[in-house]
Write an enzyme that holds these catalytic residues in place. Structure first.
Site, short mmCIF file in Angstrom:
data_model
loop_
_atom_site.label_atom_id
_atom_site.label_comp_id
_atom_site.label_asym_id
_atom_site.label_seq_id
_atom_site.Cartn_x
_atom_site.Cartn_y
_atom_site.Cartn_z
N TYR A 1 4.79 7.16 7.88
CA TYR A 1 5.21 6.17 8.42
C TYR A 1 4.99 5.59 9.88
O TYR A 1 4.53 4.64 10.51
CB TYR A 1 6.04 5.25 7.76
CG TYR A 1 6.00 5.01 6.44
CD1 TYR A 1 4.54 3.61 6.62
CD2 TYR A 1 6.37 5.37 5.42
CE1 TYR A 1 4.36 3.77 4.89
CE2 TYR A 1 5.93 4.85 3.85
CZ TYR A 1 4.71 4.37 3.80
OH TYR A 1 4.75 4.09 2.53
N LEU A 2 5.67 7.23 10.78
CA LEU A 2 5.73 6.83 12.19
C LEU A 2 4.51 7.39 12.95
O LEU A 2 4.42 8.40 12.94
CB LEU A 2 7.10 7.46 12.69
CG LEU A 2 8.53 6.16 11.53
CD1 LEU A 2 9.68 7.41 12.26
CD2 LEU A 2 8.17 4.59 11.72
#
Length: 752
Positions: free
Chosen positions: A710-711
């Site tokens: 997600y990052l």
DNA sequence: GAAAATACTTAGAATTCGTCTG
DNA sequence: CAGACGAATTCTAAGTATTTTC
């Protein structure tokens, strides 16, 4: 962090009642409208009714469900919701965002694939040939591979015999490591500097050796027996293999669950011969203990192997990886992710999975579809076997696939995350998320408007989107009932998963969420919402049963259609990516200071990462040894504290001595030494304290998933550059490989 | 237009590895 | 020098989303 622990358990586990829409279609024709997807479900109504009560019962048993309090997401909300449009993001076109010039792809036409017959080192050899023909890659690839081989050989020549490592040797090993790393870097395929292929085409050349099959089952030794009703029973090969699957799991909680046991027994009996089946009719009369012990002994024996034996094993594995673990994709040798066919075993579904314990059958080459380039060397099936099919589809990324028997779903052999195919997709994902950043304010305004719409569908869509955006919920696809554990996402939320509070803990309009999400991880959160949302929720829940859909007019398909009309490529999950990344960036900005020491900087990074993990509800079961190891660390800290106190008093003493005897240079030196000792102690103490804090805060939160999925890695790379933190403090080897594209292209000025 | 099939990402648990320590 | 422990890696289930089929 921390906060109140919540008791109780997630709601759910209840048979899904019919939605009004479904009821309507039932009226229209008793068997028409809402036909079950699978025709193998007769009597759906009746089974449903009984299933309902059964499941209600099960809910009570569902104590095991991991209880967890989601940290209030509010603190991050502000960050995310005040994101002004004024922050001008860079032009979203990710193909353009490159430093330096694009390189032309070396191969635009398919390669000539010399048809080869067998040849083990085929892949390497071929690569060399190609490199010779292609001067552009020669330096990068050919030499790289040659060099890469060298250190391995050296390792083999000097095995672990070097017992006492002298300082020089350690140094040398370090240097070798660094050199190796540099070489790896040299030969890395910098695909991000190349042009992209036309739409849909994933590769132009693909060659591999096919998947690796697990070894065939061998009969048990004669002295290991299975007993039924106290008597030795010699099982046939098939039944024995399955019995061993169960025996191996005897220490696992699974084998105590009725569903698991029943499913296992049913499938086991299918593998038995007629006589075996007649004899063995009750699982409780089965005694697997000897098989279980044999298995445990085997595990022990493996642990107790000598270094030499372990090395032999390791080398054998290496060989398999070398042979099957790589493919050639468009001139480049790429690592395959899962080249091993999943071995047979008992299905381990998560949570209350209705199929847990079923037999996952052995996959034969006859079940496997191979995908590769037509002119490549087609992988040979194991002797005496043939493939199900060999196809040449360059619009997909998988190398092999098969259908799994428990759920009937497809499994794929695909490339490693460090590969071009995965990396490019990943990069694109973050670019879509960044595009969302530039228009999220407009989208937010629109769904706030839509909440007032006259159209019920639009309203529901707006509220669902509000949740997805604010709480980072997953989309919530529909699932086939009875085939999987009962879990939900946003669109599949049911009335029973929400409790509305006009006033709760001094806050108005609070929604209490309690449901099981992906992997049966509980989502529990109390969220204040706007009055409008609150009123709508009341409306949506009116006249519905607890088991009814909250959003009865909405599904993920509809939602995503709407989203993609707002921004091409926008889907529900993009909100999760966007909110995760923007939260990391903002938290890093708030938490970290250039003046902090390295340990503090890392703690800040982990805290920012943790904020995201909390937002995304990424949990883990606290390790069994958690409390113990925490106590250990604490006692270490205490020990160090004492040491520090001691060192300090010694220092004082030494100083006094110096004062007393004027400036004796010897005593001066002693003081210096003591000073250093104190300093060292302080540093170590601080480091351990930070570690303790970090570990405590991580108790039930898993950072890995958000870091990996997600990052935007460019945020982290830029942070490292700004904070002068070495990248390997936050990314391990495989993470650096996966994010090589980001590491290479990101400067300190990157803004998500 | 709904259901099913397909392809791919995301996920936590299980296993293995490597190193630190008593 | 084993063995404990945390980190890394492997494994495969469980999602999302799109495409195909009926």
């Amino acid at each position: 962090m921390g906060g109140e622990k919540n008791v109780g358990q997630a709601k759910g586990g209840k048979a899904k009642a019919k939605t009004p829409r479904q009821r309507l279609s039932d009226k229209e024709g008793s068997s028409g409208g809402d036909a079950p997807r699978k025709s193998t479900k007769p009597n759906k109504e009746r089974t449903k009714a009984t299933a309902k009560s059964q499941r209600a019962e099960k809910v009570k048993v569902q104590k095991k469900v991991k209880a967890f309090k989601t940290e209030s997401v509010e603190s991050f909300d502000d960050v995310r919701f005040n994101l002004a449009v004024k922050e001008e993001p860079e032009d979203g076109d990710f193909a353009q965002e490159k430093r330096g010039k694009k390189r032309k792809r070396p191969e635009d036409e398919p390669m000539e694939g010399p048809s080869c017959s067998s040849a083990t080192p085929m892949l390497n050899r071929k690569l060399k040939e190609k490199d010779e023909a292609d001067p552009r890659t020669e330096k990068n690839t050919k030499e790289g591979i040659k060099k890469e081989k060298k250190p391995k050989k050296e390792e083999a020549e000097h095995p672990v015999t070097t017992k006492k490592k002298s300082k020089e040797e350690i140094e040398a090993a370090k240097a070798l490591k660094i050199k190796k790393r540099e070489e790896e870097e040299q030969q890395r395929w910098r695909w991000w500097e190349e042009d992209k292929y036309e739409d849909g085409v994933k590769w132009k050349f693909l060659e591999h050796r096919g998947p690796f099959f697990p070894p065939e089952y061998q009969h048990l030794p004669d002295n290991v027996n299975f007993y039924y009703n106290g008597k030795v029973v010699k099982l046939g090969l098939a039944a024995e293999e399955v019995a061993l699957f169960f025996a191996q799991m005897l220490d696992h909680e699974y084998t105590t669950k009725d569903v698991f046991r029943n499913n296992f027994f049913k499938d086991w009996r299918k593998e038995m011969t007629l006589e075996e089946r007649v004899l063995i009719s009750d699982l409780n009369k089965c005694d697997f203990r000897e098989l279980h012990n044999m298995h445990k002994e085997k595990v022990e024996a493996r642990k107790a192997m000598s270094k030499e034996e372990k090395l032999v094993m390791k080398e054998a594995n290496q060989k398999i990886v070398e042979e099957y673990g790589f493919c050639i994709l468009d001139h480049h040798r790429e690592r395959i992710g899962n080249f091993k066919i999943e071995p047979p075993g008992l299905f381990r579904g998560r949570g209350e999975h209705p199929k847990q314990g079923m037999l996952k059958k052995r996959i034969q080459p006859e079940d496997v579809i191979i995908n590769c380039e037509k002119k490549s060397c087609i992988p040979e099936p194991p002797a005496g076997h043939h493939w199900k099919e060999v196809r040449h589809d360059n619009t997909v990324t998988w190398l092999a696939s098969w259908t799994e028997n428990v759920q009937g779903s497809c499994k794929y052999v695909m490339l490693n995350p460090s590969s071009k195919l995965k990396g490019e997709k990943d990069w694109e994902k973050y670019e879509v998320a960044r595009r969302l950043k530039s228009c999220v304010n407009g989208i937010r305004q629109q769904y706030q408007q839509d909440i007032k719409s006259k159209q019920m569908e639009t309203r529901q869509r707006a509220v669902a989107l509000y949740f997805i955006d604010k709480l980072a919920l997953r989309a919530g696809n529909e699932k086939e009932e009875g085939e999987t554990a009962d879990t939900v996402g946003c669109c599949s939320l049911r009335v029973e998963h929400l409790t509305l509070h006009d006033l709760l803990e001094d806050k108005d309009c609070v929604v209490e969420f309690d449901f099981l999400g992906k992997d049966c991880i509980r989502y529990y959160n109390k969220v204040p919402v706007t009055k409008r949302v609150f009123k709508n929720l009341k409306l949506f829940m009116k006249n519905k049963e607890p088991g009814d859909d909250l959003f009865d007019r909405l599904n993920t398909c509809l939602l995503n259609k709407h989203l993609s009309s707002l921004l091409p490529g926008l889907t529900a999950k993009v909100f999760r990516t966007f909110n995760a990344s923007i939260t990391l960036q903002e938290q890093l900005r708030q938490l970290s200071n250039m003046t902090d020491n390295p340990a503090e900087k890392l703690l800040s990074y982990n805290r920012a990462n943790r904020a995201v993990a909390v937002l995304c509800n990424h949990q883990r079961v606290p390790p069994k040894t958690f409390d113990q190891s925490m106590a250990n660390l604490q006692s270490k800290i205490d020990g160090r504290r004492e040491q520090l106190a001691l060192a300090k008093s010694e220092l004082k003493l030494a100083k006094k001595e110096v004062q007393a005897h004027s400036s004796d240079s010897k005593l001066q030196a002693v003081v210096e030494r003591k000073k250093k000792a104190v300093q060292r102690c302080e540093e170590q103490l601080m480091k351990m304290e930070v570690q303790a804090t970090n570990r405590e805060e991580n108790k039930q939160i898993a950072l890995g998933t958000s870091k990996l999925n997600y990052l935007d890695p460019r945020i982290s790379v830029a942070w490292c550059k700004n904070m002068e933190v070495p990248l390997d403090k936050i990314y391990n080897k495989s993470q650096r490989d996966k994010f090589a594209w980001a590491v290479d292209m990101t400067g300190a000025d990157f803004i998500f």
